[in-house]
Design a protein around this motif. Structure first.
Motif, PDB file in Angstrom:
ATOM      1  N   TYR A 173       0.847  -1.193   0.000  1.00 35.44           N
ATOM      2  CA  TYR A 173       0.000   0.000   0.000  1.00 35.44           C
ATOM      3  C   TYR A 173       0.888   1.251   0.000  1.00 35.44           C
ATOM      4  O   TYR A 173       0.931   2.010   0.970  1.00 35.44           O
ATOM      5  CB  TYR A 173      -0.923  -0.018   1.220  1.00 35.44           C
ATOM      6  CG  TYR A 173      -1.790  -1.247   1.292  1.00 35.44           C
ATOM      7  CD1 TYR A 173      -2.673  -1.560   0.264  1.00 35.44           C
ATOM      8  CD2 TYR A 173      -1.705  -2.122   2.372  1.00 35.44           C
ATOM      9  CE1 TYR A 173      -3.458  -2.705   0.315  1.00 35.44           C
ATOM     10  CE2 TYR A 173      -2.496  -3.265   2.442  1.00 35.44           C
ATOM     11  CZ  TYR A 173      -3.363  -3.551   1.402  1.00 35.44           C
ATOM     12  OH  TYR A 173      -4.135  -4.682   1.453  1.00 35.44           O
ATOM     13  N   ALA A 174       1.608   1.436  -1.092  1.00 37.91           N
ATOM     14  CA  ALA A 174       2.589   2.524  -1.188  1.00 37.91           C
ATOM     15  C   ALA A 174       2.079   3.745  -1.930  1.00 37.91           C
ATOM     16  O   ALA A 174       2.718   4.796  -1.902  1.00 37.91           O
ATOM     17  CB  ALA A 174       3.862   2.014  -1.858  1.00 37.91           C
ATOM     18  N   SER A 175       0.931   3.642  -2.615  1.00 42.53           N
ATOM     19  CA  SER A 175       0.437   4.770  -3.402  1.00 42.53           C
ATOM     20  C   SER A 175      -0.073   5.874  -2.485  1.00 42.53           C
ATOM     21  O   SER A 175      -0.487   5.616  -1.346  1.00 42.53           O
ATOM     22  CB  SER A 175      -0.692   4.318  -4.326  1.00 42.53           C
ATOM     23  OG  SER A 175      -1.861   4.044  -3.581  1.00 42.53           O
ATOM     24  N   PRO A 176      -0.069   7.120  -2.958  1.00 43.71           N
ATOM     25  CA  PRO A 176      -0.608   8.215  -2.143  1.00 43.71           C
ATOM     26  C   PRO A 176      -2.056   7.975  -1.729  1.00 43.71           C
ATOM     27  O   PRO A 176      -2.457   8.336  -0.615  1.00 43.71           O
ATOM     28  CB  PRO A 176      -0.479   9.433  -3.052  1.00 43.71           C
ATOM     29  CG  PRO A 176       0.630   9.091  -3.996  1.00 43.71           C
ATOM     30  CD  PRO A 176       0.525   7.617  -4.220  1.00 43.71           C
ATOM     31  N   ARG A 213      -2.040   5.387   1.093  1.00 37.70           N
ATOM     32  CA  ARG A 213      -1.514   5.960   2.324  1.00 37.70           C
ATOM     33  C   ARG A 213      -2.508   6.930   2.960  1.00 37.70           C
ATOM     34  O   ARG A 213      -2.643   6.988   4.189  1.00 37.70           O
ATOM     35  CB  ARG A 213      -0.179   6.666   2.048  1.00 37.70           C
ATOM     36  CG  ARG A 213       0.959   5.705   1.679  1.00 37.70           C
ATOM     37  CD  ARG A 213       1.279   4.742   2.821  1.00 37.70           C
ATOM     38  NE  ARG A 213       2.240   3.740   2.442  1.00 37.70           N
ATOM     39  CZ  ARG A 213       3.560   3.872   2.551  1.00 37.70           C
ATOM     40  NH1 ARG A 213       4.056   5.011   3.028  1.00 37.70           N
ATOM     41  NH2 ARG A 213       4.367   2.895   2.191  1.00 37.70           N
ATOM     42  N   ALA A 214      -3.231   7.672   2.132  1.00 38.04           N
ATOM     43  CA  ALA A 214      -4.243   8.590   2.663  1.00 38.04           C
ATOM     44  C   ALA A 214      -5.391   7.811   3.304  1.00 38.04           C
ATOM     45  O   ALA A 214      -5.883   8.176   4.384  1.00 38.04           O
ATOM     46  CB  ALA A 214      -4.762   9.502   1.551  1.00 38.04           C
ATOM     47  N   ALA A 215      -5.812   6.725   2.639  1.00 34.60           N
ATOM     48  CA  ALA A 215      -6.883   5.902   3.187  1.00 34.60           C
ATOM     49  C   ALA A 215      -6.444   5.227   4.487  1.00 34.60           C
ATOM     50  O   ALA A 215      -7.216   5.113   5.447  1.00 34.60           O
ATOM     51  CB  ALA A 215      -7.312   4.854   2.161  1.00 34.60           C
ATOM     52  N   MET A 216      -5.198   4.786   4.510  1.00 31.42           N
ATOM     53  CA  MET A 216      -4.637   4.157   5.698  1.00 31.42           C
ATOM     54  C   MET A 216      -4.625   5.136   6.872  1.00 31.42           C
ATOM     55  O   MET A 216      -5.015   4.805   7.989  1.00 31.42           O
ATOM     56  CB  MET A 216      -3.216   3.689   5.378  1.00 31.42           C
ATOM     57  CG  MET A 216      -2.555   2.837   6.436  1.00 31.42           C
ATOM     58  SD  MET A 216      -0.819   2.476   6.012  1.00 31.42           S
ATOM     59  CE  MET A 216      -1.018   1.525   4.512  1.00 31.42           C
ATOM     60  N   ARG A 217      -4.208   6.356   6.594  1.00 35.46           N
ATOM     61  CA  ARG A 217      -4.124   7.376   7.639  1.00 35.46           C
ATOM     62  C   ARG A 217      -5.518   7.751   8.152  1.00 35.46           C
ATOM     63  O   ARG A 217      -5.726   7.924   9.365  1.00 35.46           O
ATOM     64  CB  ARG A 217      -3.425   8.618   7.082  1.00 35.46           C
ATOM     65  CG  ARG A 217      -3.323   9.777   8.044  1.00 35.46           C
ATOM     66  CD  ARG A 217      -2.291   9.534   9.111  1.00 35.46           C
ATOM     67  NE  ARG A 217      -2.233  10.640  10.063  1.00 35.46           N
ATOM     68  CZ  ARG A 217      -1.287  10.792  10.964  1.00 35.46           C
ATOM     69  NH1 ARG A 217      -0.312   9.921  11.047  1.00 35.46           N
ATOM     70  NH2 ARG A 217      -1.306  11.818  11.790  1.00 35.46           N
ATOM     71  N   ASP A 218      -6.467   7.872   7.238  1.00 32.12           N
ATOM     72  CA  ASP A 218      -7.833   8.208   7.636  1.00 32.12           C
ATOM     73  C   ASP A 218      -8.416   7.123   8.530  1.00 32.12           C
ATOM     74  O   ASP A 218      -9.036   7.420   9.565  1.00 32.12           O
ATOM     75  CB  ASP A 218      -8.705   8.392   6.393  1.00 32.12           C
ATOM     76  CG  ASP A 218     -10.166   8.613   6.749  1.00 32.12           C
ATOM     77  OD1 ASP A 218     -10.493   9.694   7.267  1.00 32.12           O
ATOM     78  OD2 ASP A 218     -10.971   7.686   6.512  1.00 32.12           O
ATOM     79  N   LEU A 219      -8.223   5.856   8.157  1.00 33.89           N
ATOM     80  CA  LEU A 219      -8.737   4.747   8.959  1.00 33.89           C
ATOM     81  C   LEU A 219      -8.084   4.735  10.335  1.00 33.89           C
ATOM     82  O   LEU A 219      -8.765   4.542  11.353  1.00 33.89           O
ATOM     83  CB  LEU A 219      -8.491   3.419   8.241  1.00 33.89           C
ATOM     84  CG  LEU A 219      -9.087   2.185   8.928  1.00 33.89           C
ATOM     85  CD1 LEU A 219     -10.607   2.197   8.808  1.00 33.89           C
ATOM     86  CD2 LEU A 219      -8.522   0.903   8.334  1.00 33.89           C
TER      87      LEU A 219
END
Length: 485
Positions: free
Chosen positions: A25-28, A31-37
């Motif tokens: 999961y290296a795409s921006p 990473r944005a979805a990961m951070r939001d979760l």
């Protein structure tokens, strides 16, 4: 690919290739979805520190998403849920295929290790008021000393009202603490075994120190004997008296109401990002609320399913899944009876159960960098490499384990590989050096396929557990792929 996934069959080596979630999961966008979760997960952990608070959160999320809460009786609608005693939740969404062709079930537990108050907890001694406690689940007692604690729970009164209690989370609130022995007087203690050095009966919580103001002395006639001093006047119970007065002023409860209370001492304060890169989540209760949060999120974002989706959040797993709200109870069966009657009348329950596929969504222990000798490295999980399949739990010779069938393991491997979700396969520590249990064996009795599967947690059962932001994200996607299969 995860470190326990196969390479493609075109690869002549057929070797296992390790690949972390951070690479996958290296795409921006990822990473944005990961951070939001992760941000929403931290809010969830900070808010939900008891099973009742967890169920309250789940109930609101389901209601907001259009699910219908159904009490005893018919399940009306195609997205329904039922709550038992404020601690356990059964959720179902109807699939395109009839129920008799099976379901996809994710089961997690919302209870966590903690310190409960005894039924007669309050006493005064040595210039302080304290609360007697009885710990719940597998804790390491020394980890709960000399740290800020909050009180969460409910007090049930004789008139039927139930009073919620939360003290120690607001910045303006006081906190509580269990004092620890100073090193100057701990010479004998440090020579004892850890199991003997910290006694459960000495996990007493400081709750007060100042005495109640003595009542004004009544006027007496000249030459008359003064009235005898009562406990509050002579200080014998004046501190306890003040604590009771403060509880009554804020919550309208008296000492007798504590007999019918359910009050828990939990670590005070919010969950937090950990590390300069904020790639870890630290907080209380991630075993097993990590799986509650990711499974709920997966359910609410999954597409309309082929098979009926069932999500169960149980209580009491940490003490063996006992009681009416634990996985040993008949609650699941009773809900399934009503679901069959509503959605597939005439279907045999035994056939429905046998056709089901389940995940026991529980966390796993990754290899600890400072205690690597307790793990067998070839069969250990690594933080950040995705959620972990645990084919069996139990202890020693797999006693008390559900041992998943290889055909089911192969089916799940293919499912997650097709979905592009990293995963791992591991067991809990070296043979004969530990062990554990989950709800898996209580689902296996129905004949359905089931395996333990969840993200890794460092410092498990401690007041401040650690998970990888990447593992939380991958676990949510894995549960989503399973529920949609």
């Amino acid at each position: 690919m995860s470190k326990t996934q196969d390479t493609s069959e075109s690869d002549a080596s057929f070797a296992i290739e390790a690949k972390s979630c951070w690479e996958t999961y290296a795409s921006p966008e990822d990473r944005a979805a990961m951070r939001d979760l992760a941000g929403r997960y931290i809010d969830f952990l900070s808010t939900c520190k008891t099973e009742r608070e967890t169920v309250h959160f789940v109930r609101k999320a389901l209601t907001d998403a259009g699910f219908t809460e159904c009490a005893d009786g018919d399940f009306a609608g195609d997205a329904v849920f039922r709550v038992l005693k404020g601690k356990t939740v059964f959720v179902a969404r109807q699939g395109r295929k009839p129920l008799r062709e099976g379901f996809r079930l994710v089961g997690a537990h919302g209870d966590t290790p903690r310190i409960d108050l005894k039924q007669h907890p309050l006493y005064q001694d040595c210039g302080v008021a304290q609360l007697k406690t009885h710990y719940y689940g597998g804790i390491r007692k020394h980890q709960w000393l000399a740290r800020p604690l909050a009180l969460h729970g409910v007090v049930a009164k004789k008139d039927g009202t139930v009073v919620p209690v939360t003290i120690g989370e607001d910045a303006a609130d006081p906190v509580f603490a269990i004092p620890d022995l100073l090193p100057h007087l701990a010479y004998r203690q440090v020579e004892q075994k850890l199991a003997d050095a910290f006694e459960a009966e000495k996990l007493n919580i400081l709750i007060g120190h100042s005495p109640a103001d003595p009542p004004a002395a009544p006027e007496t006639a000249e030459g008359a004997e003064p009235a005898p001093k009562d406990a509050a006047k002579n200080g014998k119970d004046a501190i306890k008296t003040k604590v009771l007065a403060l509880l009554h002023a804020k919550y309208g409860i008296g000492e007798a109401d504590l007999y019918s209370a359910e009050l828990q001492a939990v670590p005070a304060g919010p969950a937090r990002f950990v590390g300069l890169d904020e790639a870890l989540v630290g907080g209380y209760g991630q075993d097993d609320r990590a799986c509650v949060f990711t499974a709920l999120t997966a359910l609410l974002t999954a597409p309309q399913p082929e098979h009926t989706q069932i999500v169960l959040f149980w209580d009491k797993e940490e003490i063996g899944s006992e009681g009416s709200t634990g996985a040993k109870s008949r609650f699941f069966e009773y809900c399934l009876d009503d679901l069959i009657e509503a959605w597939d009348p005439g279907a045999r329950k035994s056939r429905v159960l046998a056709a089901g596929k389940a995940l026991s969504a529980d966390v796993h222990a990754p290899i600890d960098p400072d205690h690597q000798d307790l793990h067998e490295k070839l069969n250990s999980s690594t933080l950040g490499f995705g959620p972990v399949f645990c084919k069996f739990t139990g202890h020693r010779g797999k006693v008390g384990a559900n041992d998943a069938h290889p055909e089911y393991v192969a089916w799940l491997r293919n499912l997650l590989d097709e979905a592009g979700v990293p995963w791992q396969m591991a067991e809990l520590g070296r043979v004969d050096l530990g062990g554990g249990g989950t709800v898996a064996k209580f689902l296996a009795v129905y004949g359905m396929d089931v395996i333990d599967f969840g993200p890794s947690v460092l410092s498990m059962h401690s007041p401040f557990e650690l998970t990888s932001v990447a593992d939380i994200y991958a676990a949510m996607l894995a549960y989503k792929a399973f529920l949609s299969s």
